[in-house]
Design a protein around this motif. Structure first.
Motif, mmCIF file in Angstrom:
data_model
loop_
_atom_site.group_PDB
_atom_site.id
_atom_site.type_symbol
_atom_site.label_atom_id
_atom_site.label_comp_id
_atom_site.label_asym_id
_atom_site.label_seq_id
_atom_site.Cartn_x
_atom_site.Cartn_y
_atom_site.Cartn_z
ATOM 1 N N UNK A 34 0.755 -1.283 0.065
ATOM 2 C CA UNK A 34 -0.024 0.153 0.066
ATOM 3 C C UNK A 34 1.002 1.327 -0.120
ATOM 4 N N UNK A 35 1.970 1.140 0.964
ATOM 5 C CA UNK A 35 2.860 2.311 0.744
ATOM 6 C C UNK A 35 3.523 2.606 -0.590
ATOM 7 N N UNK A 36 3.922 1.405 -1.101
ATOM 8 C CA UNK A 36 4.448 1.800 -2.362
ATOM 9 C C UNK A 36 3.652 2.342 -3.474
ATOM 10 N N UNK A 91 4.233 6.285 -5.470
ATOM 11 C CA UNK A 91 3.986 6.091 -6.898
ATOM 12 C C UNK A 91 3.103 7.398 -7.207
ATOM 13 N N UNK A 92 2.093 7.343 -6.617
ATOM 14 C CA UNK A 92 0.762 8.409 -6.787
ATOM 15 C C UNK A 92 1.318 9.735 -6.369
ATOM 16 N N UNK A 93 2.140 9.818 -5.210
ATOM 17 C CA UNK A 93 2.405 11.145 -5.054
ATOM 18 C C UNK A 93 3.773 11.775 -5.909
ATOM 19 N N UNK A 94 4.607 10.748 -6.353
ATOM 20 C CA UNK A 94 5.706 11.239 -7.292
ATOM 21 C C UNK A 94 5.004 11.696 -8.719
ATOM 22 N N UNK A 146 1.697 12.448 -9.637
ATOM 23 C CA UNK A 146 0.669 13.203 -9.606
ATOM 24 C C UNK A 146 -0.484 12.759 -10.499
ATOM 25 N N UNK A 147 -0.373 11.463 -10.920
ATOM 26 C CA UNK A 147 -1.434 11.125 -12.105
ATOM 27 C C UNK A 147 -2.667 10.605 -11.296
ATOM 28 N N UNK A 148 -3.925 11.225 -11.487
ATOM 29 C CA UNK A 148 -5.050 10.719 -10.860
ATOM 30 C C UNK A 148 -5.471 9.404 -10.985
ATOM 31 N N UNK A 149 -5.126 8.758 -12.063
ATOM 32 C CA UNK A 149 -5.440 7.137 -11.941
ATOM 33 C C UNK A 149 -4.513 6.402 -11.064
ATOM 34 N N UNK A 150 -3.276 6.784 -10.545
ATOM 35 C CA UNK A 150 -2.427 6.244 -9.635
ATOM 36 C C UNK A 150 -3.049 6.582 -8.390
ATOM 37 N N UNK A 173 -3.450 11.763 3.633
ATOM 38 C CA UNK A 173 -2.459 12.327 3.237
ATOM 39 C C UNK A 173 -2.207 12.485 1.523
ATOM 40 N N UNK A 174 -3.142 11.498 1.166
ATOM 41 C CA UNK A 174 -3.356 11.145 -0.522
ATOM 42 C C UNK A 174 -4.362 12.138 -0.968
ATOM 43 N N UNK A 175 -4.275 12.377 -2.298
ATOM 44 C CA UNK A 175 -5.098 13.566 -2.690
ATOM 45 C C UNK A 175 -6.413 12.762 -2.965
ATOM 46 N N UNK A 176 -7.370 13.505 -2.796
ATOM 47 C CA UNK A 176 -8.895 12.742 -3.039
ATOM 48 C C UNK A 176 -9.497 13.338 -4.110
ATOM 49 N N UNK A 177 -9.179 12.531 -5.397
ATOM 50 C CA UNK A 177 -9.554 13.273 -6.504
ATOM 51 C C UNK A 177 -11.008 12.394 -6.666
ATOM 52 N N UNK A 178 -11.964 13.052 -7.386
ATOM 53 C CA UNK A 178 -13.015 12.239 -7.782
ATOM 54 C C UNK A 178 -12.981 11.055 -8.724
ATOM 55 N N UNK A 179 -11.910 10.975 -9.104
ATOM 56 C CA UNK A 179 -11.617 9.881 -10.130
ATOM 57 C C UNK A 179 -11.169 10.527 -11.224
ATOM 58 N N UNK A 180 -10.658 9.541 -12.319
ATOM 59 C CA UNK A 180 -9.886 10.019 -13.506
ATOM 60 C C UNK A 180 -11.082 10.419 -14.273
ATOM 61 N N UNK A 181 -12.190 9.599 -14.311
ATOM 62 C CA UNK A 181 -13.234 9.719 -15.371
ATOM 63 C C UNK A 181 -14.078 11.081 -15.053
ATOM 64 N N UNK A 182 -14.108 11.333 -13.720
ATOM 65 C CA UNK A 182 -14.672 12.652 -13.246
ATOM 66 C C UNK A 182 -13.862 13.970 -13.639
ATOM 67 N N UNK A 183 -12.478 13.775 -13.671
ATOM 68 C CA UNK A 183 -11.554 14.841 -14.088
ATOM 69 C C UNK A 183 -11.671 14.971 -15.645
ATOM 70 N N UNK A 184 -11.745 13.966 -16.350
ATOM 71 C CA UNK A 184 -11.839 14.109 -17.606
ATOM 72 C C UNK A 184 -12.956 14.864 -18.121
ATOM 73 N N UNK A 185 -14.161 14.443 -17.318
ATOM 74 C CA UNK A 185 -15.489 15.148 -17.718
ATOM 75 C C UNK A 185 -15.291 16.633 -17.438
ATOM 76 N N UNK A 186 -14.737 16.921 -16.158
ATOM 77 C CA UNK A 186 -14.690 18.625 -15.886
ATOM 78 C C UNK A 186 -13.728 19.311 -16.899
ATOM 79 N N UNK A 187 -12.669 18.705 -17.310
ATOM 80 C CA UNK A 187 -11.673 19.304 -18.430
ATOM 81 C C UNK A 187 -12.524 19.529 -19.704
#
Length: 699
Positions: free
Chosen positions: A592-594, A598-601, A603-607, A637-651
Motif C-alpha cells: 500500500x505504501x509503495x 508512486x501516486x505522490x511522485x 501526480x497522476x489521478x489514476x494512480x 495524506x493522499x489526494x482525494x480526486x473524484x476519479x480519472x473519469x470525473x476529472x476528464x469530464x471536468x476538463x
C-alpha cells in the motif's frame, strides 16, 4: 368557537377549530392528526373565516365525503357528517338522522359509507362491555321507533324525561357538594385515579418517576390542569436532551392484543417534542423487548391529545408506560393520562430471514431471534452528541417498511441531537450466509454535527462475553457470547467502542461508531449469527475470520486469547499463528505504501485512485489489528480526486465553455479558461485540443 366531534377506532373526542385553515390528515404535524392508514398525509382542511366554515379536499387519494357524497369543497352546516376512511367527523353536533336514516328518495348508499358503518359496528362488538355506572348517565344521542298510534312515542317520551330528570338531580347534587367540576372515573383506565394527578406525595406525582438520573424535576402544579385542577409538570433542564417520566406500575397483557395510551400535554417556554412511550416487556419485571413511541407532537401551546395504539411484539407478556420530552429547557404539563388494553389484531408480524426471525416495531426497532432461541431485543441506533446528548431510534417518524426476499428495508427520519433538523435514514436487515446483518445508511451532510452513531442492543441472558476490551477507549471488531440457550457472535463492519449498561432487568450494549465528516453516505452496522460452540473456541473463530478475509479480526481474537492459554503446545501454536498474520499484515502495508509513493511522485489521478482503493482494501482486511491509525493517516495524506473519469469530464466541460466564449467573441475569457485547464489537467484528453485552440487565439 366551532368544533368537530371525531369518532375513530371506537373512541370519540372533540376538537376546537381555530381561525384559518385546520389541516386534517395522517401526518403528525397536521392541525388534526388522525391515525387512519387510508388517509393522505394532508387529506383535507377545514377553513374557519368568521361565521363561515368550509371543507376543502386537498387532492386526497381516497376522497372526502360529506353526508355520503364525495366533495371537493363545501360550506359546512351543523350536523354535517364528514367521512374520511374509517374516521367520522361531525361538524358542531352529531346528527343521528344523517347516520341512520337516509331519505327515501336518496340513491343507493355509497359502499364506502356502508363499510364504515360496518366497521363501527365491529369495533363496538370487539370493545369490552363498560362497567355498570353507579349513577344515571346523561343521554346525548337517541332514536325512537314509533307505531302509527303513537303509544310507543308516549312511553319513550316518559322514559326520556325520567332519565333527564334523574341525571339533573344527580349532577345538581354533585355540584352542591363539590367546590369544582366533578371527576368521572374511567374504569377501563389501568392507571386509575392517578391519571388525573389528584394525588401527590410531598409535591411529587404519585406513581411517576424518572428512570434515569437527570437534572430535570417532576412535580404537581395544583392549578394548571385542563379544568383548573392539578396536573403533572416536568421542569425540563437544558442539560437533559431526552427525559422520560415513567409510571411505576407494570401491567400484564393478559388476553388483550392492543395497547392504547393517551395524555393531554401543553408546553410553556418549551420548543421541543413530546410523546407517549411504551416499554414492551418479556414478563413483569423482566427485560425490555422493544421501546416504542407515539408520533412526536411539537409546539403544544394549547392542550393537545397525544395518542398511542399498537399491538405488542410477539413474546411480550407485560408493558409499562412513559411520557417523553425531547428538547432544551422549559415546562411541560401532562394531564388526563389514560392506558387501556383492547382486543385487536394480535402481535405484530414476524419476518423470517434465513434461519432467524425478525420482529419490528413501527420505528424500525427490531428483535432478532436466532434459530428460535435467544433474541437480541430493542435493536436500534442512537444519534449522539458529546455536548448535547443522544436521541434514540425509538422516536423515529415517517417510517415505512418494504419487505423483500431475505431483506427488510426501512426508511424514515430521526432528529439531529444538536439542531433538531430531520435526518433521513435507511435501515436494511438481511440474511447473509447464515447471519443476520443489520445496517443503517445516512446522508453524510445530515450527520455533520453528530459525533457518534451508536447501535444499541438489549441482550438475552448470557453467562459471559468474550472480547470486551479492558479500556472503553479500545475499539473491538467482534464479541462472542456464551449462553445456556446457545452461543452467538456479533461482528461489526468496523472497529467500535463498547459501552455496557445494566438497569431495569436488562443488559444493554452500545456499539459506538465514529462519524467520518467526509463520508457522503456513511453506513453503520453489525451481523449476528449462532456460534455452535465457536464462541468458546477462539482458534476456530480465527479460522472462520481468515476464510472470510477478515485477517485483522482473526489477529485481534488470537492476541486476546493468548494470555489465557495454559497448555504449552496450544500456546506455541497460537503464537506461531499470530506471528504469521503479523508478517502478512506488514507485507500488505508495504504494498500500500509503495502505491501511495508512486501516486505522490507522478501526480497522476489514476494512480491516486489506485492508492486510495488499496488503502480501503487494506482497512477492510486488517481492521481490528491496531492498523486504523496509520491507514487513516495515509488516506488523508493522499489526494482525494473524484476519479480519472470525473476529472476528464471536468476538463471537457471547461474546453466546451472556452469554445463557446471564443465563438462569441470573448477571446480573453476563452484564453483564461484554456490556461486554467492546461494548468490543472495537463494530462487530460482535452489538453491537446486546448493547446491548439489557445495557439489560434494568441496574436
Amino acid at each position: 368557537m366551532p368544533k368537530l366531534i371525531v369518532q375513530l377506532g371506537g373512541q370519540e373526542w372533540t376538537v376546537d377549530l381555530q381561525p384559518g385553515a385546520n389541516v386534517v390528515g395522517r401526518q403528525s404535524t397536521c392541525s388534526i392528526p388522525l391515525k387512519e392508514p387510508s388517509l393522505s398525509r394532508q387529506h383535507c382542511e377545514i377553513v374557519v373565516a368568521g361565521p363561515k366554515v368550509t371543507l376543502v379536499d386537498k387532492g386526497s387519494m381516497n376522497g372526502t365525503l360529506v353526508n355520503g357524497k364525495k366533495v371537493a369543497s363545501q360550506v359546512l352546516a351543523p350536523g354535517d357528517r364528514i367521512s374520511l376512511g374509517q374516521a367520522v367527523l361531525w361538524f358542531e353536533k352529531k346528527n343521528v338522522a344523517v347516520e341512520s336514516r337516509p331519505p327515501a328518495s336518496a340513491p343507493a348508499p355509497d359502499p364506502s359509507v356502508q363499510s364504515q358503518a360496518a366497521t363501527r359496528r365491529s369495533l363496538a362488538a370487539l370493545a369490552p362491555a363498560p362497567a355498570a355506572p353507579a349513577v344515571p348517565a346523561p343521554v346525548s344521542d337517541f332514536a325512537v321507533l314509533v307505531r302509527s298510534g303513537g303509544a310507543g312515542l308516549k312511553i319513550a317520551g316518559w322514559a326520556l324525561l325520567a332519565a333527564v330528570l334523574g341525571a339533573a338531580v344527580y349532577f345538581g347534587a354533585g355540584l352542591l357538594k363539590s367546590d369544582g367540576p366533578s371527576v368521572v372515573e374511567d374504569r377501563d383506565n389501568l392507571l386509575g385515579r392517578n391519571s388525573g394527578f389528584d394525588r401527590s406525595a410531598g409535591g411529587k406525582p404519585e406513581g411517576w418517576l424518572f428512570r434515569e438520573k437527570v437534572a430535570s424535576a417532576l412535580g404537581v402544579d395544583p392549578a394548571q390542569g385542563r379544568g383548573g385542577g392539578p396536573c403533572m409538570v416536568l421542569e425540563k433542564s437544558a442539560a437533559d436532551l431526552v427525559v422520560e417520566a415513567a409510571s411505576t406500575e407494570e401491567f400484564a397483557l393478559a388476553n388483550a392484543s392492543l395497547v392504547e395510551g393517551e395524555v393531554q400535554v401543553r408546553f410553556e417556554n418549551f420548543a421541543g417534542w413530546a410523546a407517549v412511550k411504551v416499554d414492551w416487556l418479556r414478563e413483569a419485571k423482566g427485560p425490555v423487548v422493544a421501546e416504542e413511541y407515539s408520533d412526536l407532537a411539537p409546539r403544544c401551546a394549547q392542550w393537545t391529545a397525544l395518542r398511542f395504539s399498537s399491538p405488542p411484539p410477539a413474546g411480550c407478556r407485560a408493558f409499562r408506560m412513559g411520557l417523553v420530552a425531547i428538547g432544551r429547557g422549559g415546562r411541560i404539563f401532562f394531564d388526563d393520562v389514560s392506558l387501556k388494553r383492547r382486543p385487536g389484531a394480535g402481535a405484530g408480524p414476524e419476518h423470517k430471514l434465513g434461519s432467524h426471525v425478525v420482529r419490528a416495531t413501527r420505528q424500525g426497532v427490531v428483535q432478532i431471534g436466532l434459530k428460535g432461541r435467544q433474541a437480541l431485543s430493542s435493536v436500534g441506533v442512537r444519534l449522539e452528541s458529546e455536548k448535547e446528548g443522544a436521541i434514540p431510534q425509538a422516536s423515529a417518524f415517517q417510517v415505512s417498511l418494504t419487505p423483500q426476499e431475505d431483506v427488510l428495508i426501512f426508511t424514515g427520519k430521526m432528529l439531529n441531537p444538536v439542531d433538531f433538523r430531520e435526518v433521513e435514514f435507511e435501515e436494511q436487515i438481511a440474511a447473509v450466509e447464515g447471519a443476520t446483518e443489520t445496517a443503517w445508511r445516512f446522508k453524510g451532510a445530515e450527520l455533520r454535527l453528530v459525533d457518534r452513531v451508536a447501535v444499541q442492543i438489549n441482550l438475552p441472558q448470557v453467562d459471559s462475553i468474550q472480547g470486551l476490551p479492558e479500556s472503553p477507549d479500545q475499539p473491538v471488531y467482534r464479541l462472542a457470547f456464551i449462553a445456556n440457550e446457545g452461543d452467538f457472535v456479533i461482528e461489526t463492519n468496523e472497529p467500535v467502542r463498547v459501552r455496557e449498561q445494566q438497569a431495569q432487568g436488562r443488559r444493554r450494549l452500545l456499539l459506538g461508531f465514529r462519524v467520518d465528516p467526509q463520508a457522503e453516505e456513511p453506513v453503520f452496522g453489525f451481523s449476528v449469527r449462532s456460534a455452535s460452540g465457536e464462541a468458546a473456541d477462539p482458534e476456530k473463530a480465527a479460522q472462520s475470520a481468515e476464510a472470510a478475509r477478515r485477517h485483522g479480526q482473526a489477529l485481534a481474537g488470537l492476541r486476546d486469547f493468548l494470555p489465557r492459554i495454559r497448555d504449552a503446545a496450544q500456546k506455541e501454536r497460537v503464537e506461531n499463528r499470530i506471528q504469521s498474520l503479523e508478517q502478512a499484515e506488514r507485507r500488505d502495508w508495504a504494498d500500500v505504501q509503495a502505491l501511495a509513493f508512486q501516486a505522490e511522485l507522478s501526480g497522476r489521478p489514476e494512480l491516486a485512485k489506485r492508492a486510495q482503493d488499496a488503502v480501503e482494501g487494506f482497512l477492510a482486511q486488517w481492521r481490528g489489528a491496531g492498523i486504523e491509525g496509520k491507514a487513516q493517516k495515509l488516506r488523508e495524506a493522499l489526494p482525494r480526486p473524484a476519479g480519472g473519469d470525473a476529472e476528464e469530464e471536468r476538463a471537457g466541460k471547461i474546453l466546451e465553455l472556452a469554445k463557446q466564449c471564443a465563438e462569441g467573441g470573448k477571446r480573453s475569457v476563452a484564453e483564461a479558461m484554456l490556461k486554467t485547464l492546461l494548468a490543472k489537467y495537463p494530462s487530460s484528453d482535452a489538453a491537446p485540443e486546448a493547446r491548439q485552440l489557445l495557439g489560434s487565439l494568441s496574436p
